[in-house]
Design an enzyme around this catalytic site. Structure first.
Site, PDB file in Angstrom:
ATOM      1  N   TYR A  73       0.507  -1.358  -0.105  1.00 22.43           N
ATOM      2  CA  TYR A  73      -0.103   0.444   0.076  1.00 22.43           C
ATOM      3  C   TYR A  73       0.642   1.676  -0.156  1.00 22.43           C
ATOM      4  O   TYR A  73       0.465   2.570  -0.999  1.00 22.43           O
ATOM      5  CB  TYR A  73      -0.617  -0.199   0.983  1.00 22.43           C
ATOM      6  CG  TYR A  73      -1.832   1.297   1.057  1.00 22.43           C
ATOM      7  CD1 TYR A  73      -3.392   0.802   0.979  1.00 22.43           C
ATOM      8  CD2 TYR A  73      -1.686   2.420   1.911  1.00 22.43           C
ATOM      9  CE1 TYR A  73      -4.398   2.209   0.443  1.00 22.43           C
ATOM     10  CE2 TYR A  73      -2.696   3.329   1.854  1.00 22.43           C
ATOM     11  CZ  TYR A  73      -3.818   3.193   1.151  1.00 22.43           C
ATOM     12  OH  TYR A  73      -4.677   4.192   1.328  1.00 22.43           O
ATOM     13  N   PHE A 125      -6.800  20.681 -24.332  1.00 21.15           N
ATOM     14  CA  PHE A 125      -7.609  19.190 -24.598  1.00 21.15           C
ATOM     15  C   PHE A 125      -8.787  19.416 -23.532  1.00 21.15           C
ATOM     16  O   PHE A 125      -8.748  19.825 -23.225  1.00 21.15           O
ATOM     17  CB  PHE A 125      -6.789  18.360 -24.192  1.00 21.15           C
ATOM     18  CG  PHE A 125      -6.882  16.841 -24.157  1.00 21.15           C
ATOM     19  CD1 PHE A 125      -7.308  15.943 -25.492  1.00 21.15           C
ATOM     20  CD2 PHE A 125      -7.753  16.529 -23.098  1.00 21.15           C
ATOM     21  CE1 PHE A 125      -7.941  14.696 -25.425  1.00 21.15           C
ATOM     22  CE2 PHE A 125      -8.390  15.047 -22.893  1.00 21.15           C
ATOM     23  CZ  PHE A 125      -8.125  14.123 -24.660  1.00 21.15           C
ATOM     24  N   ASP A 126      -9.773  18.266 -24.363  1.00 18.78           N
ATOM     25  CA  ASP A 126     -10.863  18.828 -24.481  1.00 18.78           C
ATOM     26  C   ASP A 126     -11.089  18.113 -22.459  1.00 18.78           C
ATOM     27  O   ASP A 126     -11.817  19.387 -21.468  1.00 18.78           O
ATOM     28  CB  ASP A 126     -12.104  17.588 -24.489  1.00 18.78           C
ATOM     29  CG  ASP A 126     -11.824  15.951 -25.231  1.00 18.78           C
ATOM     30  OD1 ASP A 126     -10.247  16.040 -24.022  1.00 18.78           O
ATOM     31  OD2 ASP A 126     -12.333  15.392 -25.323  1.00 18.78           O
ATOM     32  N   ASP A 216       1.504  20.303 -19.880  1.00 22.18           N
ATOM     33  CA  ASP A 216       0.547  19.385 -20.941  1.00 22.18           C
ATOM     34  C   ASP A 216       1.190  18.259 -21.407  1.00 22.18           C
ATOM     35  O   ASP A 216       1.434  18.753 -22.811  1.00 22.18           O
ATOM     36  CB  ASP A 216      -1.244  19.869 -21.509  1.00 22.18           C
ATOM     37  CG  ASP A 216      -2.161  18.186 -21.167  1.00 22.18           C
ATOM     38  OD1 ASP A 216      -1.743  17.317 -20.737  1.00 22.18           O
ATOM     39  OD2 ASP A 216      -3.211  18.880 -21.604  1.00 22.18           O
ATOM     40  N   ALA A 218       0.499  14.846 -22.026  1.00 24.44           N
ATOM     41  CA  ALA A 218       1.012  13.873 -22.725  1.00 24.44           C
ATOM     42  C   ALA A 218       1.406  13.096 -23.974  1.00 24.44           C
ATOM     43  O   ALA A 218       1.868  12.022 -24.465  1.00 24.44           O
ATOM     44  CB  ALA A 218      -1.035  13.857 -23.596  1.00 24.44           C
ATOM     45  N   LYS A 259      -0.435   7.675 -23.262  1.00 26.63           N
ATOM     46  CA  LYS A 259      -0.330   7.771 -24.364  1.00 26.63           C
ATOM     47  C   LYS A 259       0.923   7.720 -24.555  1.00 26.63           C
ATOM     48  O   LYS A 259       1.273   5.962 -24.581  1.00 26.63           O
ATOM     49  CB  LYS A 259      -0.664   9.053 -25.152  1.00 26.63           C
ATOM     50  CG  LYS A 259      -1.594  10.449 -25.058  1.00 26.63           C
ATOM     51  CD  LYS A 259      -2.768  10.266 -24.291  1.00 26.63           C
ATOM     52  CE  LYS A 259      -4.275  10.824 -24.287  1.00 26.63           C
ATOM     53  NZ  LYS A 259      -4.287  11.364 -23.516  1.00 26.63           N
ATOM     54  N   HIS A 453     -20.222  15.376 -25.951  1.00 24.79           N
ATOM     55  CA  HIS A 453     -19.900  14.044 -26.223  1.00 24.79           C
ATOM     56  C   HIS A 453     -19.612  13.087 -26.377  1.00 24.79           C
ATOM     57  O   HIS A 453     -19.786  12.111 -26.726  1.00 24.79           O
ATOM     58  CB  HIS A 453     -19.046  15.146 -27.687  1.00 24.79           C
ATOM     59  CG  HIS A 453     -17.048  14.655 -26.950  1.00 24.79           C
ATOM     60  ND1 HIS A 453     -16.815  16.211 -26.325  1.00 24.79           N
ATOM     61  CD2 HIS A 453     -15.812  14.585 -26.731  1.00 24.79           C
ATOM     62  CE1 HIS A 453     -15.646  15.794 -25.234  1.00 24.79           C
ATOM     63  NE2 HIS A 453     -15.119  14.545 -25.468  1.00 24.79           N
TER      64      HIS A 453
HETATM   65  C1  PLP Z   1      -5.485  12.905 -22.696  1.00 20.92           C
HETATM   66  C2  PLP Z   1      -5.093  13.820 -22.362  1.00 20.92           C
HETATM   67  C3  PLP Z   1      -5.621  14.445 -21.291  1.00 20.92           C
HETATM   68  C4  PLP Z   1      -6.270  13.773 -20.565  1.00 20.92           C
HETATM   69  O1  PLP Z   1      -5.721  12.266 -19.944  1.00 20.92           O
HETATM   70  P1  PLP Z   1      -6.482  10.966 -20.036  1.00 20.92           P
HETATM   71  O2  PLP Z   1      -4.821  10.048 -19.402  1.00 20.92           O
HETATM   72  O3  PLP Z   1      -7.370  11.142 -20.773  1.00 20.92           O
HETATM   73  O4  PLP Z   1      -7.055  11.274 -18.474  1.00 20.92           O
HETATM   74  C5  PLP Z   1      -4.405  15.633 -20.879  1.00 20.92           C
HETATM   75  N1  PLP Z   1      -4.200  16.108 -21.815  1.00 20.92           N
HETATM   76  C6  PLP Z   1      -3.850  15.861 -23.414  1.00 20.92           C
HETATM   77  C7  PLP Z   1      -3.236  16.450 -24.221  1.00 20.92           C
HETATM   78  C8  PLP Z   1      -4.582  14.306 -23.451  1.00 20.92           C
HETATM   79  O5  PLP Z   1      -4.277  14.142 -24.800  1.00 20.92           O
END
Ligand code: PLP
Length: 463
Positions: A73, A125-126, A216, A218, A259, A453
């Site tokens: 844990y 990103f969304d 950000d 990813a 990603k 969406h």
């Molecule tokens: C996928 C993504 C996120 C969010 O990540 P999740 O793992 O889907 O929660 C944030 N910013 C960007 C640019 C992304 O491609």
């Protein structure tokens, strides 16, 4: 003539069968799914390009790591292995695992943002936009104008418009700008890269106005690949050193590890200064939302696979193959005269649905129209990155008009072959040939207030 396909630097050891439904079955399935591809069952999709997020194939080393995962844990050895990898690659002192990218946003953003504040990004990103809004703030996109013209082939099309960034800071008042977010690569603009030069200039503006600069992250590895390929200063620099240079200019990052870290679940928060107050607040939020800070909502086996995937994702022969798949797909689209966000980005093709269906207005969602056609044509699942995804203005509740109407073919990592890529191109060519027969789109019959969406119901517009 299509370019040569870059061969896979791996071979296949484990397989997952695919099934192709008939066209009549596919038409029935998409109707039953309320014309929303998120409601389709995975098994009803022949090629699933809904997202490149968490859909990656793990390596034998990662699967071996799954067996070795330490499920303690607190203080699991897998946690320490992940922290070591994160510190080594990003050169940040504090590395916090979370269960996915948006969990990192949920933990971190309220520490910078609240009602009355704004956050500015090259493009949100969304889910990132949603977490800015959930924190009470407003999200503003600030990408270079070139990004809005899909036909215009320029390098680093994901860049921040630095002059506009400074103008926005002056307009809103520096004290009201809670965070500047650099998204690498710029997902919503088509997986387009951001240059180190642009990162340096954007960070300098933030420094001048004492605004925190956040990444950000990813697709940080794909971004580093583009920098090495296209930014003269870095052509002889290793991918790892380019990544360290990228992160040097920010104070914090959030990352969806689903990603570029080639895992099925996971995320990270990074803080450059491990002694800051911020780290204590992150740990407190993490314990409330995600779990104790040495596991952050992940199993020990996930931490272990992630620690390994971070290194596999920055391997140069892997990145060459990955980009080679995109270049091959792009060359087939070029041959057929199919418009997309060009040059091709890092994680897929963003087809210009507005160019494919010029008579369908934004409020009938051309990107969603093409996504539905691709499913009907070849069982390919994709998604809209356009007005349908953008949604309504949070204040006026009116449908927003997106800068683009894209249909995204997001390519999972190490999953599909050249023959699959050919099916994608052939399906698009077939749809383009009959595009003039489609003159109306879809309307929404039900929608939730945020991130609509994923869940909305649609039906064809009858004219
Ligand atoms: C996928 C993504 C996120 C969010 O990540 P999740 O793992 O889907 O929660 C944030 N910013 C960007 C640019 C992304 O491609």
């Amino acid at each position: 003539m299509a370019i040569k396909y870059f061969p896979e630097p791996f071979r296949i050891k484990s397989v997952e069968p695919l099934r192709m439904l008939t066209r009549a079955e596919r038409e029935q399935k998409i109707k039953e799914a309320n014309y929303n591809l998120f409601y389709l069952k995975g098994e009803d999709c022949y090629i699933d390009l809904l997202t490149d997020s968490g859909t990656n194939a793990m390596s034998q080393e990662q699967w071996a790591g799954v067996m070795k995962g330490d499920e303690a844990y607190a203080g699991a050895s897998s946690y320490y292995k992940l922290v070591e990898a994160g510190r080594d690659i990003f050169n940040y002192e504090y590395i916090q695992p979370v269960h996915q990218g948006r969990a990192g946003e949920k933990v971190l953003f309220p520490l910078f943002l609240s009602k009355g504040k704004v956050a500015i990004s090259n493009m949100f990103f969304d889910t990132t936009r949603a977490h800015v809004e959930l924190a009470g703030a407003r999200a503003i996109d600030c990408v270079i104008e070139d990004a809005k013209d899909p036909a215009k082939r320029v390098k680093f099309k994901g860049n921040m418009d630095v002059a506009k960034l400074e103008a926005l800071i002056k307009e809103h008042g520096a004290e009201n700008v809670g965070l500047v977010v650099m998204t690498v690569t710029n997902n919503s603009a088509g997986g387009q890269p951001v240059s180190i030069k642009n990162i340096r200039e954007s960070a300098a503006v933030c420094k001048k106005y004492h605004i925190p600069f956040h990444i950000d992250a990813a697709r940080y590895a794909e971004n580093a690949f583009f920098i090495k390929r296209d930014e003269e200063e870095f052509k002889n620099t290793s991918i790892k050193d380019i990544i360290r240079e990228t992160f040097k200019y920010a104070e914090t990052f959030t990352m969806s590890a689903k990603k570029d870290a080639i895992v099925n679940m996971g995320g990270l928060i990074g803080v450059k200064d491990g002694n800051s107050d911020l780290v204590l607040k992150i740990k407190a939020n993490c314990i409330s939302f995600e779990g104790f800070f040495t596991y952050g909502g992940l199993a020990g086996r996930d931490l272990e696979a992630l620690a390994i995937g971070l290194y596999e994702g920055i391997d140069e022969s892997y990145l060459q193959y990955r980009n080679g798949q995109m270049e091959y797909l792009a060359s087939r689209l070029d041959d057929a005269g199919i418009a997309y966000q060009a040059p091709i980005g890092g994680h897929g093709a963003f087809i210009d649905a507005k160019a494919m269906f010029p008579n369908i207005p934004y409020y009938e969602f051309p990107g969603q129209v093409l996504a539905i056609e691709l499913y009907k044509e070849a069982g390919i699942r994709t998604c809209d990155i356009g007005s349908y995804m953008l949604g309504n203005d949070p204040d006026t509740k009116k449908q927003l008009k997106a800068d683009f109407e894209f249909t995204r073919l997001a390519i999972p990592r190490r999953v599909y072959t050249q023959a699959h890529i050919d099916i994608m191109a052939d399906a698009l060519i077939e749809i383009k040939q009959n595009a003039h027969k489609i003159t109306s789109g879809y309307k929404i019959t039900w929608e939730p207030p945020i991130l609509r969406h994923f869940q909305a119901h649609l039906e064809p517009v009858k004219k």
